[in-house]
Write a protein that holds these residues in place. Structure first.
Motif, PDB file in Angstrom:
ATOM      1  N   PHE A 288       0.765  -1.222  -0.022  1.00  0.00           N
ATOM      2  CA  PHE A 288       0.026  -0.075   0.054  1.00  0.00           C
ATOM      3  C   PHE A 288       0.873   1.149   0.184  1.00  0.00           C
ATOM      4  O   PHE A 288       0.452   2.270  -0.539  1.00  0.00           O
ATOM      5  N   TYR A 289       1.982   1.165   0.804  1.00  0.00           N
ATOM      6  CA  TYR A 289       2.797   2.255   1.013  1.00  0.00           C
ATOM      7  C   TYR A 289       3.632   2.990   0.054  1.00  0.00           C
ATOM      8  O   TYR A 289       5.024   3.001   0.437  1.00  0.00           O
ATOM      9  N   ASP A 290       3.480   3.296  -0.912  1.00  0.00           N
ATOM     10  CA  ASP A 290       4.087   4.201  -2.163  1.00  0.00           C
ATOM     11  C   ASP A 290       3.847   5.729  -1.675  1.00  0.00           C
ATOM     12  O   ASP A 290       3.227   5.889  -0.700  1.00  0.00           O
TER      13      ASP A 290
ATOM     14  N   LEU B 238      -2.279   8.850   1.935  1.00  0.00           N
ATOM     15  CA  LEU B 238      -3.324   8.436   2.168  1.00  0.00           C
ATOM     16  C   LEU B 238      -3.630   7.967   3.757  1.00  0.00           C
ATOM     17  O   LEU B 238      -4.637   8.047   4.324  1.00  0.00           O
ATOM     18  N   PHE B 239      -2.390   7.240   3.910  1.00  0.00           N
ATOM     19  CA  PHE B 239      -2.526   6.581   5.546  1.00  0.00           C
ATOM     20  C   PHE B 239      -2.413   7.739   6.351  1.00  0.00           C
ATOM     21  O   PHE B 239      -3.082   7.650   7.233  1.00  0.00           O
ATOM     22  N   GLN B 240      -1.678   8.768   6.030  1.00  0.00           N
ATOM     23  CA  GLN B 240      -1.732   9.971   7.034  1.00  0.00           C
ATOM     24  C   GLN B 240      -3.211  10.629   7.143  1.00  0.00           C
ATOM     25  O   GLN B 240      -3.356  11.012   8.201  1.00  0.00           O
ATOM     26  N   ASP B 241      -3.787  10.555   5.984  1.00  0.00           N
ATOM     27  CA  ASP B 241      -5.013  11.102   5.855  1.00  0.00           C
ATOM     28  C   ASP B 241      -6.107  10.116   7.027  1.00  0.00           C
ATOM     29  O   ASP B 241      -6.951  10.681   7.633  1.00  0.00           O
ATOM     30  N   ILE B 242      -6.005   8.833   6.717  1.00  0.00           N
ATOM     31  CA  ILE B 242      -6.679   8.007   7.603  1.00  0.00           C
ATOM     32  C   ILE B 242      -6.354   8.289   8.965  1.00  0.00           C
ATOM     33  O   ILE B 242      -7.263   8.425   9.849  1.00  0.00           O
ATOM     34  N   MET B 243      -5.065   8.468   9.409  1.00  0.00           N
ATOM     35  CA  MET B 243      -4.747   8.682  10.825  1.00  0.00           C
ATOM     36  C   MET B 243      -5.163   9.956  11.278  1.00  0.00           C
ATOM     37  O   MET B 243      -5.517   9.979  12.545  1.00  0.00           O
TER      38      MET B 243
ATOM     39  N   GLY C 225       1.077   1.447  16.460  1.00  0.00           N
ATOM     40  CA  GLY C 225       0.140   1.694  15.312  1.00  0.00           C
ATOM     41  C   GLY C 225      -0.821   0.468  15.399  1.00  0.00           C
ATOM     42  O   GLY C 225      -1.404   0.314  14.184  1.00  0.00           O
ATOM     43  N   SER C 226      -0.668  -0.702  16.088  1.00  0.00           N
ATOM     44  CA  SER C 226      -1.245  -2.057  15.913  1.00  0.00           C
ATOM     45  C   SER C 226      -0.812  -2.611  14.432  1.00  0.00           C
ATOM     46  O   SER C 226      -1.444  -3.210  13.602  1.00  0.00           O
ATOM     47  N   ASN C 227       0.646  -2.386  14.104  1.00  0.00           N
ATOM     48  CA  ASN C 227       1.094  -2.709  12.667  1.00  0.00           C
ATOM     49  C   ASN C 227       0.862  -4.282  12.933  1.00  0.00           C
ATOM     50  O   ASN C 227       0.910  -4.919  11.701  1.00  0.00           O
ATOM     51  N   ILE C 228       0.997  -4.985  14.017  1.00  0.00           N
ATOM     52  CA  ILE C 228       1.100  -6.575  14.010  1.00  0.00           C
ATOM     53  C   ILE C 228      -0.126  -6.893  13.268  1.00  0.00           C
ATOM     54  O   ILE C 228      -0.139  -8.142  13.215  1.00  0.00           O
ATOM     55  N   GLY C 229      -1.255  -6.122  13.461  1.00  0.00           N
ATOM     56  CA  GLY C 229      -2.670  -6.510  13.111  1.00  0.00           C
ATOM     57  C   GLY C 229      -2.614  -6.999  11.659  1.00  0.00           C
ATOM     58  O   GLY C 229      -3.727  -7.515  11.262  1.00  0.00           O
ATOM     59  N   ASN C 230      -1.568  -6.550  10.665  1.00  0.00           N
ATOM     60  CA  ASN C 230      -1.842  -6.885   9.507  1.00  0.00           C
ATOM     61  C   ASN C 230      -1.386  -8.646   9.378  1.00  0.00           C
ATOM     62  O   ASN C 230      -1.340  -9.143   8.148  1.00  0.00           O
ATOM     63  N   LEU C 231      -1.027  -8.971  10.515  1.00  0.00           N
ATOM     64  CA  LEU C 231      -0.367 -10.495  10.340  1.00  0.00           C
ATOM     65  C   LEU C 231      -1.285 -11.476  10.893  1.00  0.00           C
ATOM     66  O   LEU C 231      -1.808 -11.257  12.160  1.00  0.00           O
TER      67      LEU C 231
ATOM     68  N   ILE D  58     -11.620   7.638   2.054  1.00  0.00           N
ATOM     69  CA  ILE D  58     -10.127   7.733   2.335  1.00  0.00           C
ATOM     70  C   ILE D  58      -9.667   6.229   2.056  1.00  0.00           C
ATOM     71  O   ILE D  58      -8.759   5.992   1.523  1.00  0.00           O
ATOM     72  N   THR D  59     -10.294   5.325   3.124  1.00  0.00           N
ATOM     73  CA  THR D  59     -10.057   4.101   3.288  1.00  0.00           C
ATOM     74  C   THR D  59     -10.017   3.448   1.608  1.00  0.00           C
ATOM     75  O   THR D  59      -9.336   2.849   1.486  1.00  0.00           O
ATOM     76  N   ALA D  60     -11.277   3.657   0.968  1.00  0.00           N
ATOM     77  CA  ALA D  60     -11.332   3.042  -0.257  1.00  0.00           C
ATOM     78  C   ALA D  60     -10.130   3.469  -1.120  1.00  0.00           C
ATOM     79  O   ALA D  60      -9.754   2.572  -1.876  1.00  0.00           O
ATOM     80  N   ALA D  61     -10.060   4.871  -1.154  1.00  0.00           N
ATOM     81  CA  ALA D  61      -8.930   5.293  -2.138  1.00  0.00           C
ATOM     82  C   ALA D  61      -7.617   4.594  -1.659  1.00  0.00           C
ATOM     83  O   ALA D  61      -6.844   4.257  -2.586  1.00  0.00           O
ATOM     84  N   PHE D  62      -7.418   4.677  -0.306  1.00  0.00           N
ATOM     85  CA  PHE D  62      -5.897   3.774   0.098  1.00  0.00           C
ATOM     86  C   PHE D  62      -6.044   2.349  -0.175  1.00  0.00           C
ATOM     87  O   PHE D  62      -4.983   1.664  -0.774  1.00  0.00           O
ATOM     88  N   ASN D  63      -7.236   1.753  -0.336  1.00  0.00           N
ATOM     89  CA  ASN D  63      -7.205   0.352  -0.559  1.00  0.00           C
ATOM     90  C   ASN D  63      -6.889   0.183  -2.126  1.00  0.00           C
ATOM     91  O   ASN D  63      -6.241  -0.493  -2.525  1.00  0.00           O
TER      92      ASN D  63
ATOM     93  N   ILE E 292      -5.550  -7.773   6.341  1.00  0.00           N
ATOM     94  CA  ILE E 292      -6.503  -7.925   7.621  1.00  0.00           C
ATOM     95  C   ILE E 292      -5.855  -7.181   8.701  1.00  0.00           C
ATOM     96  O   ILE E 292      -4.575  -6.622   8.681  1.00  0.00           O
ATOM     97  N   SER E 293      -6.762  -6.701   9.373  1.00  0.00           N
ATOM     98  CA  SER E 293      -6.380  -5.605  10.770  1.00  0.00           C
ATOM     99  C   SER E 293      -6.853  -6.300  11.901  1.00  0.00           C
ATOM    100  O   SER E 293      -8.329  -5.990  12.274  1.00  0.00           O
ATOM    101  N   GLN E 294      -6.008  -7.174  12.385  1.00  0.00           N
ATOM    102  CA  GLN E 294      -6.428  -7.854  13.563  1.00  0.00           C
ATOM    103  C   GLN E 294      -6.787  -7.274  14.673  1.00  0.00           C
ATOM    104  O   GLN E 294      -6.158  -6.318  15.171  1.00  0.00           O
TER     105      GLN E 294
HETATM  106  C1  AVJ Z   1      -1.080   0.531   9.593  1.00  0.00           C
HETATM  107  C2  AVJ Z   1      -1.763  -1.512   9.374  1.00  0.00           C
HETATM  108  C3  AVJ Z   1      -2.057  -0.694  11.568  1.00  0.00           C
HETATM  109  O1  AVJ Z   1      -4.688  -2.115   9.828  1.00  0.00           O
HETATM  110  O2  AVJ Z   1      -5.247  -0.395  11.070  1.00  0.00           O
HETATM  111  C4  AVJ Z   1      -5.642   1.876   8.078  1.00  0.00           C
HETATM  112  C5  AVJ Z   1      -3.686   0.130   7.804  1.00  0.00           C
HETATM  113  N1  AVJ Z   1      -5.749  -0.039   6.742  1.00  0.00           N
HETATM  114  N2  AVJ Z   1      -6.775   1.805   7.684  1.00  0.00           N
HETATM  115  C6  AVJ Z   1      -4.511  -0.711  10.097  1.00  0.00           C
HETATM  116  C7  AVJ Z   1      -4.976   0.678   7.727  1.00  0.00           C
HETATM  117  C8  AVJ Z   1      -6.893   0.534   6.567  1.00  0.00           C
HETATM  118  C9  AVJ Z   1      -3.354  -0.148   9.710  1.00  0.00           C
HETATM  119  N3  AVJ Z   1      -2.257  -0.604  10.054  1.00  0.00           N
END
Ligand code: AVJ
Length: 322
Positions: free
Chosen positions: A33-35, A41-46, A162-168, A213-218, A284-286
């Motif tokens: 996702f992260y180009d 877009l991820f900054q906008d999400i945050m 950032g719960s980055n581990i949630g991608n796994l 925003i999330t749609a655009a990110f995806n 996935i975002s666990q």
């Molecule tokens: C950066 C992986 C923690 O899964 O919540 C945000 C990425 N994806 N909105 C998440 C994300 C869609 C985010 N992480």
């Protein structure tokens, strides 16, 4: 970034895109996702009100700065603060500021897959916290883990926010945590953020905001494949779709083909077909509970020393030792 790393990322990108688009059901990995556009877009999400994760972790770091910093504190020779997936470092800055103002002896090593993110982070820190010694690196988690073993002359504090581990998925999370543990020595610690299970609506809203925003990110992953692998995805003919299973705690993102399509990916010599409503699974975002984090720690040979949470109990940062 060295040319070697760049090439390696390039080939694994190609390989994984090929793999993901030729298997059933189709998938593309969220790590791509992260180009430049994806970072933005991820900054906008945050910054979105729906994306509570950032605010909660901010609150935790702000409310508990001192006790957290005391867990970090090393012996006479200080510590290396290694952050995996540092991104824009906005949250980490709260800790860095405190550590710097209180004369902790440390070097900040932000590590991220995105060259853009690392560049702008380093620049900003130079400006805002000139006393903090910053030694950045570009790389993927698992590849960087190997290099972490070199940092053994003093205490290591590994930070993953950032719960980055949630991608796994859990097996890969255990693999990741075990490998982290393998790089850790007696006094080292791991400080990690885990988004918690909560009202399903709250989670769904965080990943399917009305503004799109999330749609655009995806969808940006398709834009990236178009540009970097000379493909012709009709991006607007895919629909962003989010699901959350409150039993497993897994939120899943999809891109759904809204009609029959044929897509050519020139760089891969590949033509693929989409049936109407066929999916590409992207992320996935666990979501977690204490029990699940306990189990993950146990499976990985780690111990939970303590944890910090926000006023709503939406999110938790855990301190692990080996
Ligand atoms: C950066 C992986 C923690 O899964 O919540 C945000 C990425 N994806 N909105 C998440 C994300 C869609 C985010 N992480």
């Amino acid at each position: 970034m060295t040319t070697k790393t760049q090439t390696k990322l390039d080939t694994s990108f190609k390989k994984e895109v090929y793999e993901g688009l030729t298997t059933f059901p189709k998938y593309l990995s969220s790590k791509y996702f992260y180009d430049k556009a994806g970072d933005k877009l991820f900054q906008d999400i945050m910054a979105m009100p729906e994306y509570y994760l950032t605010d909660c972790e901010f609150e935790i770091l702000e409310t508990h700065t001192e006790p957290i910093a005391e867990y970090f504190r090393g012996k006479e020779n200080g510590f290396d603060l290694i952050e995996l997936g540092a991104g824009d470092g906005k949250k980490t800055k709260i800790l860095l500021k405190h550590l710097s103002e209180n004369n902790f002896n440390f070097v900040y090593k932000p590590i991220d897959i995105s060259q853009n993110a690392i560049d702008s982070l380093s620049e900003k820190l130079e400006e805002e916290l000139p006393n903090v010694e910053v030694d950045p690196e570009i790389g993927e988690y698992f590849e960087v883990l190997e290099r972490l073993k070199e940092y053994n002359s003093r205490k290591k504090v590994i930070v993953v926010l950032g719960s980055n581990i949630g991608n796994l998925l859990h097996p890969r999370a255990i693999d990741f945590l075990s490998k982290l543990k393998d790089t850790m020595q007696e006094d080292d610690m791991l400080f990690m953020g885990f988004d918690q299970k909560k009202k399903p609506e709250t989670i769904l809203n965080a990943y399917s905001d009305e503004t799109g925003i999330t749609a655009a990110f995806n969808k940006n992953i398709l834009v990236r494949v178009n540009r970097e692998l000379d493909a012709n995805f009709d991006v607007e003919s895919f629909k962003h779709w989010e699901t959350y299973d409150p039993e497993s705690g897994t939120a899943k993102s999809f891109l759904v083909a809204t009609k029959q399509m044929e897509v050519t990916v020139n760089e891969l010599d590949l033509t693929i077909q989409f049936d109407p409503w066929e999916t590409i699974h992207t992320e996935i975002s666990q979501k977690y509970t204490d029990k699940v984090v306990d189990w993950l720690a146990d499976e990985s040979g780690l111990e939970i020393e303590t944890s910090f949470t926000d006023s709503k109990g939406y999110y938790k940062n855990y301190v692990f030792k080996r």
